[in-house]
Design an enzyme around this catalytic site. Structure first.
Site, PDB file in Angstrom:
ATOM      1  N   GLU A 156      43.575  37.555  41.032  1.00 55.28           N
ATOM      2  CA  GLU A 156      43.154  36.263  40.525  1.00 55.28           C
ATOM      3  C   GLU A 156      42.837  36.527  38.951  1.00 55.28           C
ATOM      4  OE1 GLU A 156      41.306  33.829  43.912  1.00 55.28           O
ATOM      5  OE2 GLU A 156      39.928  35.074  43.079  1.00 55.28           O
TER       6      GLU A 156
ATOM      7  N   GLU B 173      33.813  35.289  40.212  1.00 57.72           N
ATOM      8  CA  GLU B 173      32.559  34.789  39.890  1.00 57.72           C
ATOM      9  C   GLU B 173      31.332  35.747  40.105  1.00 57.72           C
ATOM     10  OE1 GLU B 173      33.779  31.458  42.021  1.00 57.72           O
ATOM     11  OE2 GLU B 173      35.280  30.979  40.572  1.00 57.72           O
TER      12      GLU B 173
ATOM     13  N   GLY C 160      41.144  28.161  46.024  1.00 53.93           N
ATOM     14  CA  GLY C 160      39.821  27.605  45.777  1.00 53.93           C
ATOM     15  C   GLY C 160      39.809  26.019  46.020  1.00 53.93           C
ATOM     16  N   GLY C 161      39.845  25.523  44.669  1.00 56.77           N
ATOM     17  CA  GLY C 161      39.726  24.070  44.924  1.00 56.77           C
ATOM     18  C   GLY C 161      41.069  23.313  46.054  1.00 56.77           C
TER      19      GLY C 161
ATOM     20  N   TRP D 163      36.002  28.455  49.967  1.00 59.65           N
ATOM     21  CA  TRP D 163      35.312  27.148  49.721  1.00 59.65           C
ATOM     22  C   TRP D 163      34.106  27.141  48.822  1.00 59.65           C
ATOM     23  CZ3 TRP D 163      35.011  25.554  55.737  1.00 59.65           C
ATOM     24  CH2 TRP D 163      36.323  25.290  56.061  1.00 59.65           C
ATOM     25  N   LYS D 164      33.704  28.545  48.226  1.00 62.10           N
ATOM     26  CA  LYS D 164      32.958  28.540  47.356  1.00 62.10           C
ATOM     27  C   LYS D 164      31.442  27.810  47.627  1.00 62.10           C
ATOM     28  CE  LYS D 164      36.385  29.731  44.050  1.00 62.10           C
ATOM     29  NZ  LYS D 164      36.892  29.686  42.483  1.00 62.10           N
TER      30      LYS D 164
ATOM     31  N   HIS E  29      34.833  39.037  44.021  1.00 60.14           N
ATOM     32  CA  HIS E  29      35.405  37.808  43.193  1.00 60.14           C
ATOM     33  C   HIS E  29      34.955  37.859  41.719  1.00 60.14           C
ATOM     34  CE1 HIS E  29      36.278  33.681  42.247  1.00 60.14           C
ATOM     35  NE2 HIS E  29      37.218  33.633  43.177  1.00 60.14           N
TER      36      HIS E  29
ATOM     37  N   SER F 140      44.608  28.501  40.585  1.00 60.15           N
ATOM     38  CA  SER F 140      45.066  27.158  40.552  1.00 60.15           C
ATOM     39  C   SER F 140      46.250  27.010  41.369  1.00 60.15           C
ATOM     40  CB  SER F 140      45.352  26.961  39.054  1.00 60.15           C
ATOM     41  OG  SER F 140      44.172  26.583  38.522  1.00 60.15           O
TER      42      SER F 140
ATOM     43  N   GLY G  39      40.333  27.800  38.925  1.00 63.63           N
ATOM     44  CA  GLY G  39      39.892  26.518  38.718  1.00 63.63           C
ATOM     45  C   GLY G  39      40.142  25.853  37.256  1.00 63.63           C
TER      46      GLY G  39
HETATM   47  P1  13P Z   1      41.204  27.709  42.229  1.00 65.30           P
HETATM   48  O1  13P Z   1      42.242  27.777  43.308  1.00 65.30           O
HETATM   49  O2  13P Z   1      40.225  26.556  42.357  1.00 65.30           O
HETATM   50  O3  13P Z   1      41.854  28.106  40.891  1.00 65.30           O
HETATM   51  O4  13P Z   1      40.348  28.911  42.525  1.00 65.30           O
HETATM   52  C1  13P Z   1      41.056  30.269  42.764  1.00 65.30           C
HETATM   53  C2  13P Z   1      39.682  31.024  43.524  1.00 65.30           C
HETATM   54  O5  13P Z   1      38.846  31.461  42.836  1.00 65.30           O
HETATM   55  C3  13P Z   1      39.815  31.495  44.900  1.00 65.30           C
HETATM   56  O6  13P Z   1      39.087  32.520  45.165  1.00 65.30           O
END
Ligand code: 13P
Length: 254
Positions: free
Chosen positions: A165, A95, A231-232, A10-11, A93, A210, A171
């Site tokens: 990933e 990020e 993620g999203g 969920w970031k 991750h 994605s 994203g």
């Molecule tokens: P998205 O699904 O939004 O591309 O993000 C992937 C992600 O970073 C899951 O850790």
């Protein structure tokens, strides 16, 4: 057969109220034959824990300190996360690596600390667009995994999950093709096999970047893709549950 995993990262999103309702919506539709994990920010863990308790949906954190306790301002330890009902922790991750300076060595240390606390790391690896275009994807991913093997030993992934990933797919709406993902997942399983053949057969390797309700089936149909790190699409219960159902469907027939 490896039980598939679908984990929602969920970031940095949500409020106490919105994450609780998202968790309630997810637990309202149990999905058989898939391990479902939700990963809210640390501050929301206790709210979400109260909702998912005894439902089969598991709780994960998005990061954990390499240290157990001490003068580490702003950090949270795996033991503390376990106290809140976490069973899993996302480590490394992209990020964290790109925005917060988590080096390969630091990710390996965090991974080791999660294992030491008896939790399961979801260890993330992946290449940037430049690295893919330079043809170095397997080297990059290999280096990221090797850091954990060097520190923890050959059983670094015996009790862990790996998430591939590609940074360029996170994203961006630009997902790796099932063939591109399968190629790297197979290489990752091979790297684990070089250290521990048994662990390689058992380790769940998730794809992230994605993933949505429309592309999950074709990704999960690949033999070395054991689910997804989402993620999203994990922020909408209907989409997330559709992805969980795709994992149950595809990985059962794999
Ligand atoms: P998205 O699904 O939004 O591309 O993000 C992937 C992600 O970073 C899951 O850790």
């Amino acid at each position: 057969m490896r039980l598939p995993i679908v984990a929602g990262n969920w970031k940095l999103n949500g409020s106490r109220e919105s994450v609780s309702s998202l968790a309630r919506e997810i637990t309202a539709t149990p999905v058989a034959d898939v391990e479902v994990i939700v990963c809210p920010v640390a501050l929301h863990l206790s709210d979400v824990a109260a909702v998912v308790e005894n439902t089969g949906v598991k709780l994960g954190a998005q990061n954990a300190s390499a240290a157990e306790s001490g003068a580490y301002t702003g950090e949270v330890s795996s033991t503390m996360l376990a106290e809140y009902g976490c069973t899993h922790v996302i480590i490394g991750h992209s990020e964290r690596r790109s925005l917060f300076g988590d080096t390969e060595a630091a990710c390996a240390q965090r991974h080791q600390a999660v294992l030491a606390a008896g939790l399961t790391p979801i260890f993330c690896v992946g290449e940037s667009l430049e690295e893919r275009e330079a043809g170095t994807t397997v080297d990059v991913v290999g280096r990221q995994l090797q850091a954990a093997f060097d520190l923890v030993g050959s059983d670094a992934f015996s009790n862990a999950v790996i998430a591939y990933e590609p940074v360029w797919a996170i994203g961006t709406g630009k997902t790796a093709t099932p063939e591109q993902a399968q190629e790297i997942h197979e290489a990752i399983r091979g790297m684990v096999a070089a250290n521990d053949a048994e662990a390689a057969q058992a380790v769940r390797i998730l794809y992230g970047g994605s993933v949505n309700a429309g592309n999950a089936d074709e990704l999960f149909a690949k033999p070395d893709i054991d689910g997804g790190l989402i993620g999203g699409a994990a922020l909408k219960s209907a989409d997330f549950l559709a992805i969980c159902q795709a994992a149950a469907r595809q990985c059962k027939t794999a």
